[in-house]
Design an enzyme around this catalytic site. Structure first.
Site, PDB file in Angstrom:
ATOM      1  N   ASP A  36       0.744   5.083   7.815  1.00 19.52           N
ATOM      2  CA  ASP A  36       1.575   4.951   6.624  1.00 19.52           C
ATOM      3  C   ASP A  36       0.948   4.020   5.582  1.00 19.52           C
ATOM      4  OD1 ASP A  36       3.401   6.693   7.645  1.00 19.52           O
ATOM      5  OD2 ASP A  36       4.859   5.182   8.247  1.00 19.52           O
ATOM      6  N   GLY A  37       0.242   2.973   6.031  1.00 18.74           N
ATOM      7  CA  GLY A  37      -0.417   2.080   5.083  1.00 18.74           C
ATOM      8  C   GLY A  37      -1.460   2.799   4.259  1.00 18.74           C
ATOM      9  N   ARG A  41      -1.453   3.665   0.152  1.00 21.60           N
ATOM     10  CA  ARG A  41      -2.602   3.375  -0.725  1.00 21.60           C
ATOM     11  C   ARG A  41      -3.015   4.630  -1.484  1.00 21.60           C
ATOM     12  NH1 ARG A  41      -8.170   2.827   0.550  1.00 21.60           N
ATOM     13  NH2 ARG A  41      -7.669   3.032   2.762  1.00 21.60           N
ATOM     14  N   ASN A  88       6.636   1.873  -1.637  1.00 22.76           N
ATOM     15  CA  ASN A  88       7.682   1.524  -0.672  1.00 22.76           C
ATOM     16  C   ASN A  88       8.606   0.454  -1.222  1.00 22.76           C
ATOM     17  OD1 ASN A  88       7.571   3.153   1.572  1.00 22.76           O
ATOM     18  ND2 ASN A  88       6.727   1.612   2.940  1.00 22.76           N
ATOM     19  N   ARG A 141      12.135 -23.777   1.048  1.00 17.40           N
ATOM     20  CA  ARG A 141      13.555 -23.453   1.185  1.00 17.40           C
ATOM     21  C   ARG A 141      13.752 -21.942   1.106  1.00 17.40           C
ATOM     22  NH1 ARG A 141      13.778 -27.949  -2.263  1.00 17.40           N
ATOM     23  NH2 ARG A 141      13.990 -26.575  -4.086  1.00 17.40           N
ATOM     24  N   ASP A 193      16.173 -15.015   3.597  1.00 17.61           N
ATOM     25  CA  ASP A 193      14.750 -15.225   3.860  1.00 17.61           C
ATOM     26  C   ASP A 193      13.891 -14.421   2.889  1.00 17.61           C
ATOM     27  OD1 ASP A 193      15.351 -16.909   5.914  1.00 17.61           O
ATOM     28  OD2 ASP A 193      14.784 -15.542   7.531  1.00 17.61           O
TER      29      ASP A 193
END
Length: 286
Positions: free
Chosen positions: A70-71, A75, A139, A150, A169
């Site tokens: 998938d990467g 690309r 994506n 933080r 996060d």
């Protein structure tokens, strides 16, 4: 007259796929088609494809072939943005969610494409503009808490009006294609690739509002890093592309029909999602 006059290859950066490249070269020789590859990738595996620059390849190719996972497919799709060539995903190794065929099926797939027996699926992209410039992803674009910093505190603005604030996060802005990637792992929904819009999902949210938001294609989206946020990394399709800090604003734009994926009718999006995500129906009562 065949559809394919020139093929462009996009190769996995590590896996050895020379034999698969040779299959494409042999097919091209038999059909009188030229096969191009990016110089650094062609040199790495020592194949007979014509080495060219990325821009030259995408301008000349009638078809881009992604050989990898998938990467590699993402690309190839980024290279295809703004061009005319659709992308055929060939899975090399593990199951590729975006791939259309496995290696043994490649010659017959090329025959079908050359004989116009295929369809294309439009894939939207997302562009993020911030101080470091602009980045395009197929994506997702992610604002991610940096180690030792933080949490991400991000205000989501729609049509220039404040909407929600996330303390988390990370905050993921995904295309429908990317809905089954980082956004899904964070609890976001699966979105059909035929939908047009952007999906905003918090990762490990710390605030009361912890749901994803799906915006239509025409709505203006911006993300403001709030005063109490830590410094954040910016990732595009998993690539680190910059950093932002409190007070920065990231303008996010959907790119409709940014690239096109070849479909041969072997599987549907929902079949691929079911396999990749190992989905099953609810248990039947006894």
């Amino acid at each position: 007259m065949g559809f394919i006059g020139t093929v462009g290859l996009v190769l996995h950066p590590e896996r050895q796929c020379a034999s698969t490249v040779d299959a494409v070269l042999d097919w091209g020789h038999g059909r009188g088609a030229k096969v191009l590859g990016m110089a650094e990738e062609v040199d790495r595996i020592g194949c007979r494809a014509v080495p060219v620059g990325a821009e030259e390849m995408t301008a000349a190719a009638d078809l881009l072939i992604s050989l990898g996972g998938d990467g590699t497919m993402l690309r190839a799709l980024r290279l295809a943005v703004g061009g005319h060539a659709p992308v055929l995903g060939v899975n090399v190794g593990r199951l590729g969610f975006l791939a259309e065929v496995d290696i043994p099926e490649l010659p017959s797939a090329l025959d079908a494409i050359d004989e116009h027996r295929f369809t294309v699926e439009q894939r939207s992209g997302v562009r993020a503009g911030f101080e470091a410039g602009h980045e395009t992803a197929l994506n997702d674009v992610v604002l991610l808490r940096s180690p030792g910093q933080r949490s991400a505190e991000v205000a989501v603005r729609v049509q220039e009006q404040p909407f929600v604030r996330y303390t988390a996060d990370a905050v993921v802005v995904a295309t429908p294609t990317g809905s089954t990637a980082y956004s899904f792992s964070a609890g976001g929904p699966i979105v059909s690739p035929n939908a047009e819009g952007l999906l905003v999902t918090p990762v490990a949210p710390h605030a009361v509002f912890n749901r994803s938001v799906f915006l239509s294609a025409g709505e203006r989206l911006s993300l403001e890093v709030l005063a109490h946020s830590g410094d954040l990394a910016v990732e595009a399709d998993g690539r680190l592309v910059g950093h932002v800090r409190p007070g920065d604003v990231i303008e996010v734009t959907m790119l409709p029909a940014a690239a096109r994926v070849v479909r041969l009718g072997h599987t549907t999006f929902y079949q691929r999602a079911q396999r990749k995500l190992r989905l099953s129906g609810s248990a039947e009562p006894d």
